[in-house]
Motif scaffolding. Structure first.
Motif, short mmCIF file in Angstrom:
data_model
loop_
_atom_site.label_atom_id
_atom_site.label_comp_id
_atom_site.label_asym_id
_atom_site.label_seq_id
_atom_site.Cartn_x
_atom_site.Cartn_y
_atom_site.Cartn_z
N LEU A 1 27.31 20.26 1.82
CA LEU A 1 26.70 19.78 0.60
C LEU A 1 27.71 19.68 -0.52
CD1 LEU A 1 24.24 19.23 -1.22
CD2 LEU A 1 23.96 21.72 -1.40
N ASP B 1 20.15 3.70 -2.12
CA ASP B 1 20.45 4.86 -1.28
C ASP B 1 20.38 4.52 0.20
OD1 ASP B 1 20.88 7.52 -0.43
OD2 ASP B 1 18.72 7.79 -0.21
N TYR C 1 20.44 6.55 2.75
CA TYR C 1 19.74 7.54 3.55
C TYR C 1 18.22 7.41 3.49
CZ TYR C 1 24.09 10.14 4.40
OH TYR C 1 25.35 10.54 4.81
N GLN D 1 24.33 12.61 -5.05
CA GLN D 1 25.39 13.48 -4.58
C GLN D 1 26.33 12.70 -3.67
OE1 GLN D 1 23.59 16.94 -2.78
NE2 GLN D 1 22.40 17.43 -4.62
N ASP E 1 28.05 12.75 -0.25
CA ASP E 1 27.94 13.43 1.04
C ASP E 1 29.20 13.25 1.86
OD1 ASP E 1 26.78 14.77 3.23
OD2 ASP E 1 26.25 12.85 4.15
N VAL F 1 24.71 9.32 -2.13
CA VAL F 1 23.38 9.33 -1.51
C VAL F 1 22.39 10.11 -2.38
CG1 VAL F 1 24.36 9.20 0.82
CG2 VAL F 1 23.87 11.43 -0.17
N THR G 1 17.96 14.65 -0.32
CA THR G 1 18.14 14.35 1.10
C THR G 1 19.44 14.93 1.61
OG1 THR G 1 16.85 12.31 0.87
CG2 THR G 1 18.25 12.50 2.81
N ASN G 2 20.49 14.82 0.83
CA ASN G 2 21.77 15.41 1.20
C ASN G 2 21.66 16.93 1.32
OD1 ASN G 2 24.63 15.42 1.69
ND2 ASN G 2 24.91 16.10 -0.42
N SER G 3 20.91 17.54 0.42
CA SER G 3 20.72 18.99 0.50
C SER G 3 20.04 19.38 1.80
CB SER G 3 19.90 19.47 -0.70
OG SER G 3 20.57 19.23 -1.91
N LYS H 1 20.30 17.87 4.61
CA LYS H 1 21.22 17.68 5.73
C LYS H 1 22.03 18.95 5.99
CE LYS H 1 25.51 15.30 6.97
NZ LYS H 1 26.43 14.18 6.66
#
Length: 313
Positions: free
Chosen positions: A30, A134, A136, A154, A156, A190, A194-196, A198
């Protein structure tokens, strides 16, 4: 304040593919946004299981220059211990590795966002606002720089740094790891939440919610792992192969900034457990572990003399 263009960032703009333009095409650690130039890093949460690809698909022969062909060239090994991993092993967050005067985070924002507005007092480096298509989630996100708003977008690491550490990066030198952490090939702007979600998952445990982007996503992972001499686990290999079987002509992305990387010594590889590979087959048999299969704790290719994935038969 004036509208910025990405032409001033020669290296990263030349990467060639704007994420905002590829959402309709075939489908981590992250790294949250921060109000400062350096960004910040948060230990990624545990990854959740990736959604399975939809339905069966026939596998077609991989063409030259495709991600599927490159995948078959990647070593398949067990995940090494995470021992010793810290974000600092990959250098300071968002270094200016291309020496264009702007840190990597803002370079990526300028590349991936449209309608960007930059701060003229920073030589147009700091992105103040913009619009992200985005990849994602397939949604539009309005980015506004600020302590309470920057984390909406963020950056990624497509191959998460923790994942890279456990699959060969701990055997790279410090400069190669710093390059990996800042390589535009391995970075995408992204959706923050959603990145968090992942975390540090690989393709076997996490895939983008947008199915339309999954082919491009795993192709980029393959390209990064090839460039930095990293390996994949059996489960990861099979997950990527399943996705690419539906888009066998997906090209292998190019244009990263990886230095010359020498693959790690294969005699010290393949440990899926903290104890490392067995010293010899007698040790494997004494432990009641023989035969040892690729991906099992203690497996090593030097014990697998015929290369069929099963050692100490």
């Amino acid at each position: 304040m004036r509208a910025a263009t990405t032409t001033r960032r020669g290296g990263i703009a030349a990467l060639g593919v704007s994420v905002a333009l590829v959402l309709g095409a075939c489908a981590g650690g992250l790294e949250p946004a921060s109000p400062g130039l350096g960004g910040s890093d948060v230990e990624p949460p545990a990854a959740t299981a990736a959604p399975a690809p939809d339905g069966p698909a026939e596998t077609e022969p991989a063409g030259s220059g495709t991600a599927l062909a490159a995948l078959e060239m990647l070593p398949v090994k067990g995940r090494a211990p995470k021992t010793g991993y810290t974000r600092d092993q990959f250098g300071p967050a968002w270094a200016d590795v291309d020496h264009n005067g702007c840190d990597t985070r803002n370079d990526v924002l300028a590349r991936d966002l449209s309608r960007t507005v930059t701060d003229p007092d920073t030589h147009d480096c700091i992105v103040l606002s913009g619009v992200l298509a985005d990849p994602y989630t397939g949604t539009r996100i309005d980015f506004l720089r600020g302590q309470a708003t920057s984390t909406a977008v963020q950056i990624d690491h497509v191959v998460a740094l923790s994942d890279a550490w456990q699959k060969g990066a701990q055997q790279l030198d410090g400069e190669a790891r710093r390059q990996l952490a800042n390589d535009p090939l391995n970075l995408l702007a992204v959706d923050g939440p959603t990145n968090s979600g992942k975390g540090d998952g690989d393709a076997a445990t996490w895939l983008p919610p947008s199915k339309a982007f999954r082919c491009q996503y795993v192709a980029r992972q393959v390209a990064v792992k090839q460039a930095y001499a990293l390996w994949v686990t059996k489960a990861e290999h099979d997950a990527i192969a399943g996705i690419l079987s539906r888009c066998p002509d997906e090209p292998l992305p190019t244009g990263g900034s990886a230095p010359d990387v020498t693959p790690a010594d294969d005699s010290a590889d393949d440990s899926a457990g903290a104890g490392g590979p067995f010293a010899n087959c007698d040790a494997a048999r004494a432990a009641g572990a023989a035969p040892v299969h690729r991906g099992d704790p203690g497996y090593s290719s030097r014990l697998d003399r015929d290369g069929d994935g099963t050692a100490c038969e």
